[in-house]
Motif scaffolding. Structure first.
Motif, PDB file in Angstrom:
ATOM      1  N   ALA A 104       0.798  -1.369   0.043  1.00 13.14           N
ATOM      2  CA  ALA A 104       0.178   0.124   0.159  1.00 13.14           C
ATOM      3  C   ALA A 104       0.830   1.381   0.059  1.00 13.14           C
ATOM      4  CB  ALA A 104      -0.927   0.005   1.207  1.00 13.14           C
ATOM      5  N   MET A 105       1.933   1.423   0.688  1.00  8.21           N
ATOM      6  CA  MET A 105       2.657   2.333   1.008  1.00  8.21           C
ATOM      7  C   MET A 105       3.593   2.678  -0.458  1.00  8.21           C
ATOM      8  SD  MET A 105       2.980   3.836   4.009  1.00  8.21           S
ATOM      9  CE  MET A 105       2.425   3.425   5.629  1.00  8.21           C
ATOM     10  N   GLY A 106       3.887   1.426  -1.068  1.00  2.82           N
ATOM     11  CA  GLY A 106       4.420   1.606  -2.221  1.00  2.82           C
ATOM     12  C   GLY A 106       3.612   2.269  -3.538  1.00  2.82           C
ATOM     13  N   LEU A 107       2.199   1.744  -3.318  1.00  2.97           N
ATOM     14  CA  LEU A 107       1.353   2.117  -4.219  1.00  2.97           C
ATOM     15  C   LEU A 107       1.104   3.549  -4.036  1.00  2.97           C
ATOM     16  CD1 LEU A 107      -0.942   1.238  -6.608  1.00  2.97           C
ATOM     17  CD2 LEU A 107      -2.761   0.920  -4.428  1.00  2.97           C
ATOM     18  N   VAL A 108       1.008   4.054  -2.949  1.00  2.00           N
ATOM     19  CA  VAL A 108       0.604   5.689  -2.818  1.00  2.00           C
ATOM     20  C   VAL A 108       2.036   6.152  -3.497  1.00  2.00           C
ATOM     21  CG1 VAL A 108       0.639   7.547  -0.933  1.00  2.00           C
ATOM     22  CG2 VAL A 108      -0.726   5.511  -0.878  1.00  2.00           C
ATOM     23  N   SER A 109       3.217   5.767  -3.039  1.00  2.00           N
ATOM     24  CA  SER A 109       4.277   6.539  -3.600  1.00  2.00           C
ATOM     25  C   SER A 109       4.420   6.500  -5.073  1.00  2.00           C
ATOM     26  CB  SER A 109       5.554   5.626  -3.092  1.00  2.00           C
ATOM     27  OG  SER A 109       6.802   6.180  -3.500  1.00  2.00           O
ATOM     28  N   LEU A 110       3.950   5.504  -5.795  1.00  3.00           N
ATOM     29  CA  LEU A 110       3.963   5.352  -7.219  1.00  3.00           C
ATOM     30  C   LEU A 110       2.834   6.126  -7.810  1.00  3.00           C
ATOM     31  CD1 LEU A 110       4.600   1.517  -7.810  1.00  3.00           C
ATOM     32  CD2 LEU A 110       6.305   3.217  -8.022  1.00  3.00           C
ATOM     33  N   ALA A 111       1.940   6.244  -7.125  1.00  9.93           N
ATOM     34  CA  ALA A 111       0.576   7.019  -7.665  1.00  9.93           C
ATOM     35  C   ALA A 111       0.801   8.583  -7.560  1.00  9.93           C
ATOM     36  CB  ALA A 111      -0.766   6.640  -7.173  1.00  9.93           C
ATOM     37  N   GLY A 112       1.876   8.873  -6.849  1.00 10.29           N
ATOM     38  CA  GLY A 112       2.053  10.237  -6.530  1.00 10.29           C
ATOM     39  C   GLY A 112       1.198  10.912  -5.360  1.00 10.29           C
ATOM     40  N   GLY A 113       0.490  10.063  -4.573  1.00 14.43           N
ATOM     41  CA  GLY A 113      -0.536  10.416  -3.576  1.00 14.43           C
ATOM     42  C   GLY A 113      -1.666   9.589  -3.314  1.00 14.43           C
ATOM     43  N   GLY A 114      -2.724  10.275  -3.063  1.00 13.36           N
ATOM     44  CA  GLY A 114      -4.057   9.697  -3.452  1.00 13.36           C
ATOM     45  C   GLY A 114      -4.309   8.554  -2.167  1.00 13.36           C
ATOM     46  N   TYR A 115      -3.842   9.039  -0.918  1.00 14.97           N
ATOM     47  CA  TYR A 115      -3.969   8.124   0.191  1.00 14.97           C
ATOM     48  C   TYR A 115      -5.184   8.192   0.941  1.00 14.97           C
ATOM     49  CZ  TYR A 115      -3.684  12.751   2.613  1.00 14.97           C
ATOM     50  OH  TYR A 115      -4.270  13.909   3.099  1.00 14.97           O
ATOM     51  N   ALA A 116      -6.151   8.911   0.809  1.00 11.70           N
ATOM     52  CA  ALA A 116      -7.437   8.986   1.430  1.00 11.70           C
ATOM     53  C   ALA A 116      -8.479   7.698   0.983  1.00 11.70           C
ATOM     54  CB  ALA A 116      -8.144  10.329   0.849  1.00 11.70           C
ATOM     55  N   TRP A 117      -8.326   7.481  -0.319  1.00 10.23           N
ATOM     56  CA  TRP A 117      -9.086   6.242  -0.621  1.00 10.23           C
ATOM     57  C   TRP A 117      -8.473   4.841  -0.164  1.00 10.23           C
ATOM     58  CZ3 TRP A 117      -6.932   2.276  -3.569  1.00 10.23           C
ATOM     59  CH2 TRP A 117      -5.861   2.473  -4.136  1.00 10.23           C
ATOM     60  N   VAL A 118      -7.310   5.046   0.143  1.00 18.33           N
ATOM     61  CA  VAL A 118      -6.572   3.660   0.627  1.00 18.33           C
ATOM     62  C   VAL A 118      -6.877   3.831   2.098  1.00 18.33           C
ATOM     63  CG1 VAL A 118      -4.252   2.450   1.080  1.00 18.33           C
ATOM     64  CG2 VAL A 118      -4.554   3.833  -1.003  1.00 18.33           C
ATOM     65  N   ILE A 119      -6.749   4.767   2.862  1.00 13.25           N
ATOM     66  CA  ILE A 119      -7.107   4.891   4.307  1.00 13.25           C
ATOM     67  C   ILE A 119      -8.687   4.427   4.428  1.00 13.25           C
ATOM     68  CG2 ILE A 119      -7.510   6.432   6.501  1.00 13.25           C
ATOM     69  CD1 ILE A 119      -5.183   7.898   5.518  1.00 13.25           C
ATOM     70  N   ARG A 120      -9.423   5.124   3.610  1.00 10.20           N
ATOM     71  CA  ARG A 120     -11.042   4.545   3.678  1.00 10.20           C
ATOM     72  C   ARG A 120     -11.322   3.165   3.508  1.00 10.20           C
ATOM     73  NH1 ARG A 120     -11.948  10.159   0.542  1.00 10.20           N
ATOM     74  NH2 ARG A 120     -12.117  11.456   2.323  1.00 10.20           N
ATOM     75  N   GLY A 121     -10.546   2.593   2.410  1.00 10.06           N
ATOM     76  CA  GLY A 121     -10.742   1.239   2.164  1.00 10.06           C
ATOM     77  C   GLY A 121     -10.153   0.257   3.214  1.00 10.06           C
ATOM     78  N   SER A 122      -9.050   0.830   3.968  1.00 16.75           N
ATOM     79  CA  SER A 122      -8.450   0.011   5.051  1.00 16.75           C
ATOM     80  C   SER A 122      -9.387  -0.124   6.152  1.00 16.75           C
ATOM     81  CB  SER A 122      -7.126   0.752   5.366  1.00 16.75           C
ATOM     82  OG  SER A 122      -6.169   0.945   4.550  1.00 16.75           O
ATOM     83  N   TRP A 123     -10.150   0.868   6.540  1.00 13.97           N
ATOM     84  CA  TRP A 123     -11.256   0.913   7.707  1.00 13.97           C
ATOM     85  C   TRP A 123     -12.184  -0.157   7.245  1.00 13.97           C
ATOM     86  CZ3 TRP A 123     -10.102   2.054  12.296  1.00 13.97           C
ATOM     87  CH2 TRP A 123      -9.317   3.412  12.696  1.00 13.97           C
ATOM     88  N   VAL A 124     -12.704  -0.155   6.154  1.00 16.02           N
ATOM     89  CA  VAL A 124     -13.758  -1.284   5.731  1.00 16.02           C
ATOM     90  C   VAL A 124     -12.916  -2.564   5.858  1.00 16.02           C
ATOM     91  CG1 VAL A 124     -15.104  -2.016   3.770  1.00 16.02           C
ATOM     92  CG2 VAL A 124     -14.714   0.506   3.947  1.00 16.02           C
ATOM     93  N   ILE A 125     -11.847  -2.816   5.461  1.00 23.06           N
ATOM     94  CA  ILE A 125     -11.283  -4.206   5.658  1.00 23.06           C
ATOM     95  C   ILE A 125     -11.186  -4.461   6.923  1.00 23.06           C
ATOM     96  CG2 ILE A 125      -9.037  -5.305   5.185  1.00 23.06           C
ATOM     97  CD1 ILE A 125      -8.554  -3.521   2.636  1.00 23.06           C
ATOM     98  N   LEU A 126     -10.624  -3.504   7.869  1.00 22.38           N
ATOM     99  CA  LEU A 126     -10.696  -3.635   9.543  1.00 22.38           C
ATOM    100  C   LEU A 126     -11.868  -3.882   9.859  1.00 22.38           C
ATOM    101  CD1 LEU A 126      -8.858  -3.812  11.893  1.00 22.38           C
ATOM    102  CD2 LEU A 126      -8.847  -1.380  12.162  1.00 22.38           C
ATOM    103  N   THR A 127     -12.995  -3.134   9.605  1.00 21.84           N
ATOM    104  CA  THR A 127     -14.100  -3.452  10.418  1.00 21.84           C
ATOM    105  C   THR A 127     -14.846  -4.828  10.033  1.00 21.84           C
ATOM    106  OG1 THR A 127     -14.423  -1.056  10.136  1.00 21.84           O
ATOM    107  CG2 THR A 127     -16.503  -2.428  10.259  1.00 21.84           C
ATOM    108  N   VAL A 128     -14.633  -5.199   8.692  1.00 29.30           N
ATOM    109  CA  VAL A 128     -14.912  -6.605   8.207  1.00 29.30           C
ATOM    110  C   VAL A 128     -14.403  -7.573   9.019  1.00 29.30           C
ATOM    111  CG1 VAL A 128     -15.163  -8.194   6.262  1.00 29.30           C
ATOM    112  CG2 VAL A 128     -16.053  -5.546   6.112  1.00 29.30           C
ATOM    113  N   GLY A 129     -13.060  -7.638   9.111  1.00 27.76           N
ATOM    114  CA  GLY A 129     -11.732  -8.427   9.250  1.00 27.76           C
ATOM    115  C   GLY A 129     -12.142  -8.841  10.792  1.00 27.76           C
ATOM    116  N   THR A 130     -12.674  -7.534  11.676  1.00 31.13           N
ATOM    117  CA  THR A 130     -12.874  -7.680  13.078  1.00 31.13           C
ATOM    118  C   THR A 130     -14.044  -8.510  13.314  1.00 31.13           C
ATOM    119  OG1 THR A 130     -11.767  -5.493  13.642  1.00 31.13           O
ATOM    120  CG2 THR A 130     -13.095  -6.320  15.252  1.00 31.13           C
ATOM    121  N   GLY A 131     -15.317  -8.319  12.600  1.00 31.19           N
ATOM    122  CA  GLY A 131     -16.256  -8.868  12.568  1.00 31.19           C
ATOM    123  C   GLY A 131     -16.186 -10.113  12.171  1.00 31.19           C
TER     124      GLY A 131
END
Length: 546
Positions: A351-378
């Protein structure tokens, strides 16, 4: 000097003049940078091992050193208390006096604490060793992240944060395994001795190759000492300890609902409120209030708090679930969550490498990470008595992935500062808030588990006989887990399975509560703006080539 002839002056056509000026190419990092990074990675690794290593060894240590329950409690929390109480202070000193010397002092304290721990022949000495390790560890944790921010630009930082995530995750993975192996087959003292060879490699790398620009070289040290926020530092330490102590002993010494917990907790909140009010006054505060003026920064700090809650609570309670409901050994339970930890390392770096290669765009990764974490915890609530090996190893993978991806939270926090030299203080504040969240998470999990355990045990409490009678006190449920496997064939099978079911429901409730808290983390991300990561401005303590 004479001006060059007109014909020698390069001319730009009308279309060329409208083209935006291209930024200069990125300079290659010198070898010293990579060796300094390796030194930082090693010292971060050894710190992370210690964060997770001691928990499962405390009962064995307390028994060998003839410690009381109270001494065992202090041995468990001395490290965390000293880490959290010292982080902001280390950051403040490094802002005035440079990062390298405080980091080296932190490493020496950590090494001294490790030796004291390994040589301890009584609980008082062992607690002192853990406290020294915590004081040094607080500096290691926060200064390594700050130095990484100093020696990289915001534009390139996501890649280096991803790489630093490897020793962090591997340290968390190896901590419980190393502790279990040493305690079971050699001696718990090797948990302390193991730190020394790693530090002996990282120390010369940092001394020789970590070269940063001097901070305010013309200002005398006496003036720097005078302008330190001594009152703020003192008040913050008192408030932090008053706030986190009752969170630490929840479920161990006193319930969180007891007045013995509520009084210091409320007192700590009041003192911390006074601290924040006072921080508008000093010229050089340890927590500048300007850090909170940006909405993205405030929401990111909220997300970091929730991240800490979910990280520590689930990381502690998943192995306990495996040891109780599935009757696994300590080593087997550590191995069961190994796939989740391995996947989390890959996910974080990717994910860090993807943000670096994309030149930014972290917000959508953070939101998606929260979705993954919520589902994963459940998903963890799907674990049942007799779950297959693939289920036990597979269910935590999504949770581990989401937790690892949320290391990205440091990017919007660092991008939110207006002055690049505030990056260190912003970083220390985020790490501090996350560590506070981890203690709150453990308190919430402990209270939730004990309450649910007591409620579900009530229908069968009259049938508990012999050793199982200890479970009438729900506060003893976690401490009783190692005895469950020994009693498997010694008590009535129906009662035994009913007890395992009570444990299962207690853990499931913890996971449900944590999944709900994860939703709150996702909500904070909705208010996080996409700030530019294109800044190539260097810190006043940037890496210096010689």
């Amino acid at each position: 000097m004479t001006a060059p002839p007109q014909s020698e002056i390069p001319m730009r056509g009308p279309l060329e003049a409208l083209e935006p000026e291209q930024p200069p190419p990125k300079a290659r990092k010198p070898l010293g940078f990579y060796l300094a990074f390796a030194g930082l990675a090693l010292v971060v690794f050894v710190f992370q091992v210690d964060v997770t290593a001691l928990g499962i060894s405390i009962p064995v240590i307390a028994e060998e050193l003839h410690g009381t329950s109270l001494e065992a409690f202090w041995a468990s929390i001395a490290f965390s208390l000293c880490v959290i109480a010292s982080q902001l202070q280390w950051a403040a000193f490094s802002t005035s006096f440079g990062r390298k010397i405080p980091l080296l002092i932190s490493m020496v304290l950590f090494a001294g604490g490790s030796i004291t721990f390994a040589l301890a022949h009584d609980m008082t000495t062992l607690i002192a060793g853990r406290a020294l390790q915590g004081l040094g560890g607080g500096g290691i944790d926060v200064l390594a992240e700050i130095i990484l921010a100093d020696i990289t630009t915001l534009e390139e930082r996501s890649l280096w944060l991803g790489l630093m995530g490897i020793p962090i995750a591997v340290g968390n993975i190896m901590g419980p395994i190393i502790s279990a192996l040493f305690t079971s087959h050699v001696s718990w003292r090797w948990i302390g001795w193991l730190n020394l060879p790693v530090l002996s490699v990282s120390l010369p790398l940092i001394i020789v190759f970590l070269r940063t620009k001097a901070v305010d070289p013309d200002v005398p040290k006496r003036i720097k000492l005078q302008r330190m926020d001594w009152i703020g530092m003192t008040v913050s330490i008192v408030g932090i300890l008053a706030f986190v102590l009752p969170l630490s002993w929840a479920g161990s010494l006193y319930p969180i609902s007891s007045w013995k917990s509520i009084v210091p907790l409320v007192g700590g909140i009041v003192i911390l409120a006074v601290f924040l009010w006072y921080e508008s006054r000093p010229e050089y505060p340890i927590v500048p209030l300007r850090l909170f003026q940006n909405r993205t920064a405030s929401m990111t700090l909220g997300g970091a708090f929730v991240h800490g809650v979910l990280l520590s609570a689930i990381l502690q309670y998943i192995p306990l679930l495996y040891q109780s409901v599935e009757l696994e050994s300590v080593i087997d339970s550590a191995v069961s969550i190994l796939p989740a930890n391995i996947v989390s390392v890959v996910a974080a770096v990717g994910a860090m490498g993807l943000v670096s290669l994309a030149g930014g765009g972290y917000a959508w990764v953070i939101r998606g990470s929260w979705v993954i974490l919520t589902v994963g915890t459940g998903l963890l609530a799907l674990i049942n008595i007799g779950s297959t090996r693939s289920e036990l190893q597979g269910y935590p993978v999504l949770w581990g992935t989401g937790v690892a991806l949320l290391r990205l939270l440091i990017l919007p926090m660092q991008a939110s500062v207006k002055n690049v030299d505030d990056t260190g203080l912003a970083t220390s504040l985020l790490l501090f808030i996350r560590f506070v969240g981890s203690l709150v998470g453990l308190a919430i999990a402990s209270t939730t588990f004990n309450t649910e355990f007591s409620h579900n045990l009530s229908p069968i409490i009259k049938d508990l006989r012999g050793p199982l009678a200890q479970l009438e006190d729900s506060d003893q449920a976690i401490a009783f887990i190692p005895q469950l496997k020994l009693l498997q064939n010694q008590v009535d099978p129906d009662i035994f399975m009913a007890v395992l079911g009570v444990y299962l429901e207690g853990f499931r409730t913890v996971f449900y509560v944590m999944a709900g808290i994860a939703v709150a983390g996702f909500i904070t991300s909705l208010f996080t703006r996409e700030l530019s990561l294109k800044n190539r401005e260097s810190s006043a303590q940037a890496f210096e080539e010689r």
